[in-house]
Design a protein around this motif. Structure first.
Motif, PDB file in Angstrom:
ATOM      1  N   UNK A 596       0.835  -1.198   0.000  1.00 43.46           N
ATOM      2  CA  UNK A 596       0.000   0.000   0.000  1.00 43.46           C
ATOM      3  C   UNK A 596       0.872   1.252   0.000  1.00 43.46           C
ATOM      4  N   UNK A 597       0.669   2.100  -0.981  1.00 46.04           N
ATOM      5  CA  UNK A 597       1.396   3.362  -1.061  1.00 46.04           C
ATOM      6  C   UNK A 597       0.515   4.512  -0.627  1.00 46.04           C
ATOM      7  N   UNK A 598       0.388   4.688   0.670  1.00 49.40           N
ATOM      8  CA  UNK A 598      -0.420   5.761   1.232  1.00 49.40           C
ATOM      9  C   UNK A 598       0.525   6.747   1.910  1.00 49.40           C
ATOM     10  N   UNK A 599       0.496   7.994   1.470  1.00 50.12           N
ATOM     11  CA  UNK A 599       1.505   8.967   1.868  1.00 50.12           C
ATOM     12  C   UNK A 599       1.093   9.719   3.128  1.00 50.12           C
ATOM     13  N   UNK A 600       1.984   9.771   4.096  1.00 53.40           N
ATOM     14  CA  UNK A 600       1.786  10.560   5.302  1.00 53.40           C
ATOM     15  C   UNK A 600       2.596  11.842   5.173  1.00 53.40           C
ATOM     16  N   UNK A 601       1.901  12.962   5.086  1.00 55.97           N
ATOM     17  CA  UNK A 601       2.569  14.260   4.971  1.00 55.97           C
ATOM     18  C   UNK A 601       2.497  14.954   6.325  1.00 55.97           C
ATOM     19  N   UNK A 602       3.622  14.998   7.003  1.00 55.39           N
ATOM     20  CA  UNK A 602       3.653  15.530   8.361  1.00 55.39           C
ATOM     21  C   UNK A 602       3.699  17.045   8.361  1.00 55.39           C
ATOM     22  N   UNK A 603       3.092  17.632   9.358  1.00 52.11           N
ATOM     23  CA  UNK A 603       3.205  19.063   9.607  1.00 52.11           C
ATOM     24  C   UNK A 603       3.960  19.265  10.910  1.00 52.11           C
ATOM     25  N   UNK A 604       4.943  20.148  10.868  1.00 56.36           N
ATOM     26  CA  UNK A 604       5.744  20.482  12.035  1.00 56.36           C
ATOM     27  C   UNK A 604       6.376  19.227  12.651  1.00 56.36           C
ATOM     28  N   UNK A 605       7.183  18.587  11.818  1.00 54.83           N
ATOM     29  CA  UNK A 605       7.986  17.447  12.266  1.00 54.83           C
ATOM     30  C   UNK A 605       9.415  17.940  12.452  1.00 54.83           C
ATOM     31  N   UNK A 606       9.915  17.905  13.688  1.00 60.21           N
ATOM     32  CA  UNK A 606      11.231  18.431  14.010  1.00 60.21           C
ATOM     33  C   UNK A 606      12.134  17.322  14.537  1.00 60.21           C
ATOM     34  N   UNK A 607      13.410  17.443  14.211  1.00 65.49           N
ATOM     35  CA  UNK A 607      14.398  16.466  14.669  1.00 65.49           C
ATOM     36  C   UNK A 607      15.572  17.199  15.303  1.00 65.49           C
ATOM     37  N   UNK A 608      16.159  16.600  16.333  1.00 65.45           N
ATOM     38  CA  UNK A 608      17.356  17.148  16.967  1.00 65.45           C
ATOM     39  C   UNK A 608      18.579  16.601  16.241  1.00 65.45           C
ATOM     40  N   UNK A 609      19.507  17.468  15.899  1.00 66.34           N
ATOM     41  CA  UNK A 609      20.702  17.033  15.176  1.00 66.34           C
ATOM     42  C   UNK A 609      21.763  16.531  16.139  1.00 66.34           C
ATOM     43  N   UNK A 610      22.516  15.549  15.680  1.00 64.89           N
ATOM     44  CA  UNK A 610      23.573  14.971  16.524  1.00 64.89           C
ATOM     45  C   UNK A 610      24.731  15.934  16.726  1.00 64.89           C
TER      46      UNK A 610
END
Length: 761
Positions: A596-610
């Protein structure tokens, strides 16, 4: 084909009932790199003001001298008419004066595009309607400070079909009215003196410089251009380079130089003689979301005033900025968020955090340079931004946090860019893993690391006719090609070109041809050659035709086969079911293995950098952002579905709840058929070819299907500007044009991408 959205959503304009309350905010003096602070000589410290007036209007509020002027409107139920008043809020003592407007003739007047002069008089364009609103005339009006209409000059024939946008008055009292690509010139008594027609794509802004000379900012051949206006010559005069037009629709006199301008992030002063801009400060460093700045200006004492309007929360107000020595202002530790576009949502989150934290200050480093884009070649523009971001990520200038919008997260994860949020989440006293949708956490867990927890998301999927494609979700690229072959007289999608089809096929399949951990690629295989041959069936470019049949009509007539659905609330399933007349199958984007190719488009997804220098502060921002409570009076701040289970459950329960409109006595309000009127219905789509749909309350089955799609959805890692897609499209062009064979092109693509992957592992 013209699409018109019908909406019954009413914004609640909250009265600002507090007395003028002023709060000073601490300004950050951080550098633009992660962690630490750098010395700045000057900062602009904000003072926030609210206005105690239920009828206050921030939309076209203007600074004149020591006062803020605006028009207030009052509706008279008895007469069925609206009346206007000139309002002045004194920045000196906080008093509000209201002066009703008095028209010389009894007509239906609708004011638009007004400007206040130094003496408090008002110049405005008015649309005058007949009793049945069938006829509209256009007048240039002037009202004195006592509200009396001094004149109304008919400019209906001058304007014609043009849209009138704004009014401005120069230092000599001459009047300028702009609309579309025209500037109409009037003397101080309102007599027309001619028209200037610009050979351009439209006027962005018009206004006076510090010396009272009139200028216009318009869209030219190389982006937005600034030019002065030659009133006597009835023409555009000299043009000026390096003007940072950004997203500002105001030309405002500067402090020491000709203009004060901003681009949604940064405030500049522009000098027409030097044709150069000097950066003064960023809005965020003064705890203001620059995207919400509706108007701004300079007080006589050198302070800057900004009028802000938050369209989502109706949280509007006034900010007064005072320039101070940085050494006089308490400083905070800087946390840098790296973002491609530094949009309004991220600025809102940063402003809220900055105002609440005594220790940290968020700074946003945007990598897309608005002022450098000429409006052409968007893919190259995004690619330049991605390149700048990647250079920072791999250097000692790495941001503390990355906004993941538009980024190839698998590629970055393979390079060890991200911290594992799992440990922070396990230690949190505000959040736990159980608070969030399991599939979202799983989708953002890469190589054993939880790299992000999005705040909200939408779903994109492909919908087809169930009797044709089957009712099971998921299909392969080979099955998609076979379906297209079986319907040679129909279009697969409406209005798509080669590059778009390639993106559809790559969003879930590019990783089938790349192993980012080993650097191995397989773009010279028969599978990829089959994709190239299939994409070559589609046009190079597609021209939009307003007179064309709507997509729903095309699908129902069999001219178009598939529909790309964007599901952002629980109502969208019913729209898809209507388009396919009860035979909708949510089959999804095709994948190599048929999953199944169902796309999740996130809003305000943040990551901490190493490599970031302030991980604890970065987590404090993310934790507080995810844990924030919604204000029930202002609605939720996400567009889409929340990732927090409790919020999603509430949203799902409310979606199927049936409530009825009642009057002030609690009695049901009935429609013309005597039926109770259901709350929450209305809105929908209407096309000029007659196809329309009005939303109803969703059924539980529709809500359940939406939640099933949520569980299947996964984020994608390829978008416009991505270098892998750029390479494919660049090299495939020779095959599409018949200049090279498919084997040769596939070999070149394989070679280029293998080199790129090897350099960016």
């Amino acid at each position: 084909m013209k699409l018109m959205k019908k909406s019954t959503i009413c914004r609640r304009f909250l009265a600002l009932a507090l007395a003028a309350a002023m709060t000073f905010s601490l300004a950050a003096c951080g550098n633009s790199s992660g962690g630490g602070t750098e010395k700045k000589e000057w900062v602009w410290v904000p003072e926030f003001i609210t206005i105690d007036d239920e009828s206050v209007s921030y939309y076209d509020m203007q600074l004149v001298g020591d006062g803020l002027y605006y028009l207030s409107y009052k509706w008279d139920e008895a007469t069925g008419k609206s009346s206007e008043s000139i309002c002045k809020y004194s920045l000196t003592d906080g008093n509000i004066t209201k002066t009703p407007l008095s028209y010389a003739e009894e007509k239906i007047w609708n004011l638009n595009g007004g400007v206040f002069a130094k003496d408090g008089s008002l110049y405005s364009v008015a649309h005058v309607y007949s009793e049945d609103y069938s006829v509209s005339e256009v007048y240039l009006c002037k009202f004195d400070a006592q509200g009396n209409q001094l004149y109304a000059e008919d400019m209906t024939d001058l304007v014609g079909d043009s849209y009138v946008d704004s009014v401005a008055v120069d230092g000599e009292g001459r009047i300028y009215v702009s609309g579309d690509t025209n500037v109409w010139l009037f003397d101080a008594e309102g007599r027309n003196q001619g028209t200037i027609s610009l050979d351009s794509g439209g006027i962005r802004a018009m206004g006076c410089s510090k010396d009272g000379k009139m200028y216009v900012c318009y869209y030219g051949n190389d982006g937005y251009e600034l030019a002065d206006i030659d009133f006597e010559g009835k023409k555009v005069g000299s043009t000026y380079d390096n003007f940072p037009s950004g997203n500002s629709n105001r030309l405002v006199p500067g402090i020491d130089k000709d203009f004060l301008v901003h681009d949604g992030r940064t405030v500049y002063e522009y000098d027409t003689k030097k044709q150069a801009a000097e950066e003064l400060f960023t809005w965020l460093d003064s705890d203001i979301n620059g995207n919400y700045v509706q108007n701004f200006g300079v007080l006589e004492d050198g302070r800057i005033l900004a009028v802000t309007m938050d369209w989502e929360t109706n949280d509007s107000g006034i900010s007064l900025l005072t320039k101070k020595k940085a050494s006089e202002v308490p400083q905070k530790e800087t946390i840098v968020i790296g973002s491609l576009n530094g949009g309004s949502d991220i600025q809102s989150a940063a402003v809220k955090f900055n105002k609440s934290s005594d220790k940290y200050h968020i700074s946003i480093r945007g990598y897309l340079d608005y002022n450098s884009w000429d409006g052409n070649d968007y893919e190259a523009y995004v690619a330049d931004g991605l390149s700048r971001m990647n250079n920072d990520i791999t250097s000692n200038n790495c941001p503390d946090i990355l906004d993941l919008s538009g980024l190839n997260i698998k590629q970055l994860a393979a390079k060890g860019v991200f911290e594992d949020l799992g440990g922070y989440l396990d230690k949190s006293d505000k959040l736990s893993r159980e608070d969030f949708l399991e599939n979202v956490l799983e989708a953002y867990t890469i190589n054993g690391k939880l790299i992000s927890i999005p705040y909200s998301f939408q779903i994109q999927t492909v919908v087809g006719k169930g009797s044709d494609v089957g009712t099971d979700m998921g299909w392969s690229i080979d099955e998609l090609i076979a379906y297209a072959d079986a319907h040679p007289d129909a279009q697969l999608f409406d209005y798509v070109n080669k590059n778009q089809i390639m993106m559809y096929l790559m969003v879930y399949n590019a990783d089938s041809f790349i192993d980012w951990s080993t650097g191995e690629c397989s773009f010279d295989t028969d599978e990829f050659k089959s994709i190239l041959n299939f994409v070559n069936r589609f046009p190079d470019e597609v021209q939009w035709d307003e007179e064309d049949m709507s997509t729903p009509n095309k699908i129902q007539k069999g001219n178009v086969l598939l529909y790309e659905a964007n599901i952002y609330d629980f109502q969208q399933i019913q729209l898809c079911n209507e388009i396919f007349q009860g035979d909708a199958s949510y089959i999804g984007y095709p994948t190599m293995d048929g999953s199944v190719g169902c796309m999740l488009s996130a809003s305000q997804a943040y990551a901490i950098t190493s490599k970031g220098g302030n991980k604890d502060g970065a987590w404090e921002f993310i934790e507080g952002f995810l844990a924030k409570e919604e204000n029930p009076d202002r609605g939720v701040s996400y567009f889409g579905f929340p990732t927090m289970k409790s919020k999603l459950d509430t949203l799902a329960e409310d979606a199927v709840k049936v409530e009825y409109h009642t009057d002030e006595n609690g009695e049901l309000i009935l429609d013309e058929n005597g039926e109770a009127i259901v709350m929450g219905t209305g809105g929908g789509f209407s096309y000029s070819d007659g196809w329309s749909y009005d939303y109803r309350i969703p059924t539980q089955e529709e809500v359940d299907l939406t939640r099933t799609l949520m569980e299947l959805a996964k984020p994608v890692t390829y978008s416009q500007g991505d270098e892998v897609l750029n390479i494919i499209n660049e090299e495939a062009a020779a095959f599409y044009k018949g200049q090279k064979g498919v084997d040769e092109v596939a070999s070149v693509i394989q070679s280029r991408i293998k080199i790129y992957v090897g350099e960016n592992k």
